[in-house]
Design an enzyme around this catalytic site. Sequence first.
Site, short mmCIF file in Angstrom:
data_model
loop_
_atom_site.label_atom_id
_atom_site.label_comp_id
_atom_site.label_asym_id
_atom_site.label_seq_id
_atom_site.Cartn_x
_atom_site.Cartn_y
_atom_site.Cartn_z
N LYS A 26 47.68 39.36 31.23
CA LYS A 26 47.02 38.10 30.91
C LYS A 26 47.90 37.35 29.93
O LYS A 26 48.45 37.93 29.00
CB LYS A 26 45.65 38.34 30.28
CG LYS A 26 44.83 37.08 30.06
CD LYS A 26 44.40 36.43 31.37
CE LYS A 26 43.38 37.28 32.11
NZ LYS A 26 42.79 36.56 33.26
N GLY B 273 27.93 28.38 35.80
CA GLY B 273 29.29 27.86 35.83
C GLY B 273 29.65 27.30 37.19
O GLY B 273 29.55 28.00 38.20
N GLY C 287 32.75 25.69 37.85
CA GLY C 287 34.17 25.41 37.92
C GLY C 287 34.72 25.84 39.26
O GLY C 287 33.99 25.94 40.25
#
Length: 335
Positions: free
Chosen positions: A78, A169, A171
Amino acid sequence: MELFDESRGLSRLLVLHDPPSGLRALVCIDDLTLGPAAGGIRTRAYESVEEALADGTKLARAMTIKCALAGVKAGGAKTIVLDHPNLDRARAFEVLGTRIDELGGLYLAAGDLGTTATDLERVAQRTAWVRTDEDVLGAAVARGLRLCLEVCAARRNRSLKGLRVAIQGCGAIGESVAHALAAEGAELIVADVDEARAARVASHTKAAVVDPEEILRTDADVLCPCGPGGVIDEALASDLGAWAVCGGANNILTSDDAGRTLAQRGILHVPDVVSSAGAVLQGVAETIMGLRNTDALFADLARTADAILTESAQSGESADVIASRMAKERITRCA
């Protein structure tokens, strides 16, 4: 801050500081046993570098588990870009692309929370080791999540048609999931802090829209978190009305205690390292493994979800703990 704390368990940690662009970033590579590391680029403001490193370390570890359970030849990583007022995003993400390219394919990047399509395009100007096709990867998450939801529904002698799913959410991931489930006849409730975004998704999927503060406790069969993680703590797990949790977010639970509470209450919980694995599965299979057909890998993902649910029901153990143990066993076998 002790960057060399062995308890972090990272295989590589790249600390980036480029004063001209304002770039401050951490590339956290967790494990390379199964192959090159894969993971998204997250951009957000942090209180400190320590907080950013803790977040990156946790997310990279989750990616390692996700890759192992998805059956792909990759480890986890990450990138954390620390957002701040003096960040020149255009220049900063170009610099980041150069630094990723210098790793020579050791790390395959993609998007994540807070990183825009434009940011990814800037990275891609300097390296081929980044996936910018967010629509494709979002659809892959939705594909894997749909299969996992089918596993949950089958355990209640249900199908996706008529299943009442609350999506937190809207998105890229949440929108893709909403479209995939609406196509199967699911009844959707959606929420997002961006009201316009929630309204847009609802207009295309016939979903009901509720306030973001209400979505986690709304009346639904399945709770599907698709935004930032850390949304189900022990208190919510003890009071949750849904009979299943299956989401596209990372690190949905705040603790193992929350997972044990879900198991003890008989609430089906597909760990997000399985339910949200579609993007990394698709990305690694195509870019690193050279596969064109991923059907077998997605079918295996559903079988893994089923195996984890079975063991959790029998033992009362957190599904997240079971998933982590299963991933470690797979990595050990391949070491």
